[in-house]
Design a protein around this motif. Structure first.
Motif, mmCIF file in Angstrom:
data_model
loop_
_atom_site.group_PDB
_atom_site.id
_atom_site.type_symbol
_atom_site.label_atom_id
_atom_site.label_comp_id
_atom_site.label_asym_id
_atom_site.label_seq_id
_atom_site.Cartn_x
_atom_site.Cartn_y
_atom_site.Cartn_z
ATOM 1 N N SER A 1 29.133 20.588 23.580
ATOM 2 C CA SER A 1 29.004 21.603 24.623
ATOM 3 C C SER A 1 28.362 22.835 24.001
ATOM 4 O O SER A 1 28.177 22.901 22.787
ATOM 5 N N TRP A 2 27.992 23.812 24.836
ATOM 6 C CA TRP A 2 27.347 25.050 24.398
ATOM 7 C C TRP A 2 26.108 24.773 23.555
ATOM 8 O O TRP A 2 25.787 25.519 22.629
ATOM 9 N N HIS A 3 25.407 23.680 23.874
ATOM 10 C CA HIS A 3 24.164 23.360 23.193
ATOM 11 C C HIS A 3 22.999 24.062 23.888
ATOM 12 O O HIS A 3 23.155 24.646 24.963
ATOM 13 N N GLY A 4 21.838 23.985 23.281
ATOM 14 C CA GLY A 4 20.640 24.531 23.891
ATOM 15 C C GLY A 4 19.784 23.425 24.478
ATOM 16 O O GLY A 4 19.775 22.296 23.980
ATOM 17 N N LEU B 1 14.457 18.846 25.579
ATOM 18 C CA LEU B 1 15.094 18.903 24.269
ATOM 19 C C LEU B 1 16.555 19.288 24.391
ATOM 20 O O LEU B 1 16.929 20.130 25.217
ATOM 21 N N ILE B 2 17.411 18.669 23.567
ATOM 22 C CA ILE B 2 18.808 19.077 23.377
ATOM 23 C C ILE B 2 18.973 19.437 21.910
ATOM 24 O O ILE B 2 18.610 18.650 21.027
ATOM 25 N N HIS B 3 19.514 20.635 21.639
ATOM 26 C CA HIS B 3 19.654 21.074 20.241
ATOM 27 C C HIS B 3 21.011 21.732 20.014
ATOM 28 O O HIS B 3 21.471 22.530 20.827
ATOM 29 N N GLY B 4 21.631 21.406 18.870
ATOM 30 C CA GLY B 4 22.844 22.081 18.437
ATOM 31 C C GLY B 4 24.009 21.879 19.379
ATOM 32 O O GLY B 4 24.130 20.868 20.065
ATOM 33 N N GLY B 5 24.909 22.856 19.421
ATOM 34 C CA GLY B 5 26.089 22.784 20.255
ATOM 35 C C GLY B 5 27.357 22.730 19.413
ATOM 36 O O GLY B 5 27.331 22.906 18.190
ATOM 37 N N TYR B 6 28.459 22.454 20.083
ATOM 38 C CA TYR B 6 29.782 22.467 19.455
ATOM 39 C C TYR B 6 30.528 21.212 19.860
ATOM 40 O O TYR B 6 30.570 20.858 21.037
ATOM 41 N N ASN B 7 31.136 20.526 18.875
ATOM 42 C CA ASN B 7 31.791 19.245 19.159
ATOM 43 C C ASN B 7 33.310 19.300 19.109
ATOM 44 O O ASN B 7 33.967 18.273 19.104
ATOM 45 N N ALA C 1 29.879 23.574 14.628
ATOM 46 C CA ALA C 1 28.582 23.787 15.268
ATOM 47 C C ALA C 1 27.597 22.765 14.700
ATOM 48 O O ALA C 1 27.674 22.387 13.532
ATOM 49 N N LEU C 2 26.678 22.327 15.532
ATOM 50 C CA LEU C 2 25.769 21.232 15.182
ATOM 51 C C LEU C 2 24.347 21.755 14.986
ATOM 52 O O LEU C 2 23.976 22.814 15.505
ATOM 53 N N SER C 3 23.533 20.966 14.255
ATOM 54 C CA SER C 3 22.158 21.392 13.980
ATOM 55 C C SER C 3 21.138 20.306 14.306
ATOM 56 O O SER C 3 19.958 20.452 13.975
ATOM 57 N N ASP C 4 21.556 19.216 14.930
ATOM 58 C CA ASP C 4 20.617 18.132 15.216
ATOM 59 C C ASP C 4 19.865 18.394 16.519
ATOM 60 O O ASP C 4 20.242 19.246 17.326
ATOM 61 N N ALA C 5 18.769 17.665 16.717
ATOM 62 C CA ALA C 5 17.918 17.855 17.892
ATOM 63 C C ALA C 5 17.464 16.496 18.407
ATOM 64 O O ALA C 5 17.167 15.581 17.629
ATOM 65 N N PHE C 6 17.416 16.389 19.752
ATOM 66 C CA PHE C 6 17.036 15.138 20.393
ATOM 67 C C PHE C 6 16.112 15.435 21.559
ATOM 68 O O PHE C 6 16.239 16.459 22.239
ATOM 69 N N ILE C 7 15.183 14.503 21.814
ATOM 70 C CA ILE C 7 14.281 14.609 22.954
ATOM 71 C C ILE C 7 14.558 13.440 23.894
ATOM 72 O O ILE C 7 14.659 12.289 23.459
ATOM 73 N N PHE C 8 14.701 13.766 25.189
ATOM 74 C CA PHE C 8 14.942 12.730 26.197
ATOM 75 C C PHE C 8 13.691 12.533 27.031
ATOM 76 O O PHE C 8 13.082 13.505 27.495
ATOM 77 N N ASP C 9 13.324 11.270 27.232
ATOM 78 C CA ASP C 9 12.148 10.903 28.026
ATOM 79 C C ASP C 9 12.626 10.361 29.362
ATOM 80 O O ASP C 9 13.293 9.331 29.431
#
Length: 557
Positions: A446-449, A459-465, A469-477
């Motif tokens: 949650s609280w991701h960008g 794009l989905i980046h970071g957030g809190y699990n 706090a997270l630093s990974d990034a993903f792209i959705f098609d």
């Protein structure tokens, strides 16, 4: 004759007392009497060349409890003890005048220390009863604070708290298991795994004294820079044209709301301009967990909801970027106070989904699964008829409008669960459906960008699990309903509660302070992803601005 003055009212029964005058000191410090539970600060007279008046309520350790600002367009502030969790005895009000005919000597002078004048009402018969009532309330408050883990009112209901905050009887700095200097990014609670949280989504882990001392030394302060925003999380960054974005709100170190809540960003040279004092009208009260969205047709920004300590909002504020004026909407229809919701714009209307309710409405830690729509033309809220498989209650999720007809909802939390599922709302049929995805999906968060990169990708980046706090990034098609993880050094710093937007960069941008407009001479234009602020839940709050080429992101797939 300059009759400018800044006045304060200490308590409901006392008269106004002048703190600053046109020919007096520009800095004043006042000790608030222990019996006072309300403070009102206001200005009177012409402002002239004066810019603003900064005000802070500090505790006995000189740590800010709450922060505010008077401007020529926002001439009154008020604070109440029951709205500020850390307000105790030995509170000090510090007031500083900015602008006008001040010299360097004025800025370097020590603060003038004033004493609150004693006030005795003419009705001496009624006064003992009032004092007795104040003493009774104080004893009741002390009894509540010493009577177990929960504050309970006379009716037995819990007081409204921040989202999913476990109710404590002591100030935040003295929570059991935390050292004095530890910094919380999210509300209190304990984590029990990446996807499940016990009691609350979010907590700063307990820290050793040595670790806390080291971290406290590098924690950004709340001192506002003249050139860029202070570190914060929970803010919004809203593009208003090809090269201009507006930053609103946020919370920084020591759980304090930012003294510099509004900035303008020009992407031509990545420069910031402090913008709060440029806007006329009633400025929105400081807050986090709100949403801000820009309507290109009317050239207005709509700010909705959010929270501030125990205060929750369901108000709508509009900033006209042409006249640079704020207005507050008197809307018809009902929408509950919400924070950490999502807000999307479709055909000029605001689509507000999910969010967390204030305690105890409808229940402690309750999240919403409802969709509310705001029609700016009619100034009315309504709930549409929605069919299909809708998302479960949640907050801290993201929502991206794709191809101007679909809203994709990802992640979020509802205690004790964090989500990484995906739903799509078809705006033509008003029908929800669960999206079956392929590829490596982001972990629950949650609280991701999130940001739209193209017609079919976001794009989905970071957030809190629930733990970190997270630093990974993903792209959705959206064409293939597939996830792809991308690894770029620019996106490697763990953060949550940050802002991500995409904008056209290149060309030339010039700010005009009179009306807030920007002149743009288009040159070579490219699409750029901008990441601002956020925190790491370890005491660090960021004010950096990171840029990544959208072409570079898409090429990393």
């Amino acid at each position: 004759m300059d009759d400018f003055g800044v006045y304060a009212v200490f308590g409901a029964n006392s008269p106004p007392q002048r703190l600053l005058s046109a020919d007096g000191s520009c800095r004043v410090s006042v000790a608030v009497p222990p019996s006072v539970r309300q403070v009102v600060l206001f200005s009177s007279g012409p402002w002239g060349e004066r810019i603003c008046v900064n005000a802070e309520l500090n505790d006995a350790e000189r740590i800010p409890i709450t922060i505010g600002k008077l401007t020529p367009y926002n001439k009154c502030l008020s604070w109440e003890q029951w709205e500020e969790e850390t307000w105790r005895d030995n509170v000090t009000l510090n007031v500083t005048l900015v602008g006008g005919n001040l010299t360097k000597a004025d800025w370097s002078e020590p603060a003038l220390i004033l004493a609150v004048k004693e006030y005795t009402p003419k009705d001496t018969v009624a006064q003992p009863a009032a004092r007795e009532l104040n003493g009774k309330r104080k004893r009741e408050r002390m009894a509540e604070e010493d009577d177990g883990e929960k504050k309970v009112t006379k009716t037995g209901e819990e007081e409204n708290m921040c989202p999913n905050g476990i109710i404590k009887t002591t100030p935040v700095r003295k929570v059991k298991g935390q050292t004095k200097g530890s910094q919380r990014l999210f509300a209190s609670g304990t984590a029990n795994g990446a996807g499940e949280m016990q009691g609350t989504a979010g907590k700063t882990p307990p820290q050793t004294a040595a670790r806390t001392k080291s971290r406290q030394a590098k924690t950004p302060t709340q001192t506002a820079s003249l050139h860029s925003p202070s570190g914060r999380w929970g803010q919004t960054l809203c593009p208003i044209d090809a090269q201009t974005a507006i930053l609103i709100g946020g919370q920084g170190a020591r759980m304090q709301f930012c003294k510099d809540p509004m900035w303008k960003l020009c992407t031509e040279d990545m420069s910031w301009v402090a913008a709060e004092t440029l806007a006329e009208g009633p400025t929105p009260e400081a807050r986090i967990g709100h949403t801000a969205i820009y309507d290109p047709e009317s050239r207005r920004i709509f700010v909705f909801g959010g929270s501030k300590n125990k205060k929750w909002f369901n108000d709508v504020h509009i900033l006209d970027t042409q006249s640079w004026k704020w207005t507050m909407v008197e809307a018809q229809g009902k929408v509950p106070p919400l924070a950490y919701h999502s807000c999307s714009m479709f055909r000029g209307e605001l689509f507000v989904l999910g969010g967390v309710f204030p305690r105890p409405n409808p229940e402690p830690d309750g999240c919403s699964d409802l969709l509310y729509i705001f029609d700016p033309n009619l100034s009315i809220w309504y709930q549409p008829i929605v069919t299909g498989d809708k998302p479960s209650p949640r907050s801290g999720h993201s929502a991206c409008v794709m191809q101007e007809r679909k809203i994709y909802v990802f992640g979020g939390w509802d205690t004790p669960i964090c989500y990484n599922d995906m739903y799509m709302l078809d705006l033509g049929f008003m029908e929800f459906s669960a999206v079956k995805t392929s590829g490596k999906a982001p972990s629950p968060r949650s609280w991701h960008g999130s940001a739209v990169l193209s017609d079919t990708k976001f794009l989905i980046h970071g957030g809190y699990n629930g733990n970190n706090a997270l630093s990974d990034a993903f792209i959705f098609d959206t064409d293939t309903n597939s996830w792809t993880e991308v690894m770029l050094p620019q996106l490697s710093v763990p953060r949550a509660g940050h802002s991500i937007i995409t904008m056209d960069t290149g060309g030339h941008c010039r700010f005009t302070e009179e009306d807030g407009d920007a002149d743009v001479n288009a040159g070579s234009v490219s699409r750029t992803l901008l990441v601002f602020g956020g925190g790491d839940n370890e005491g660090n709050f960021y004010s950096d601005l990171t840029t990544v080429s959208v072409e570079e992101l898409l090429a990393a797939i």
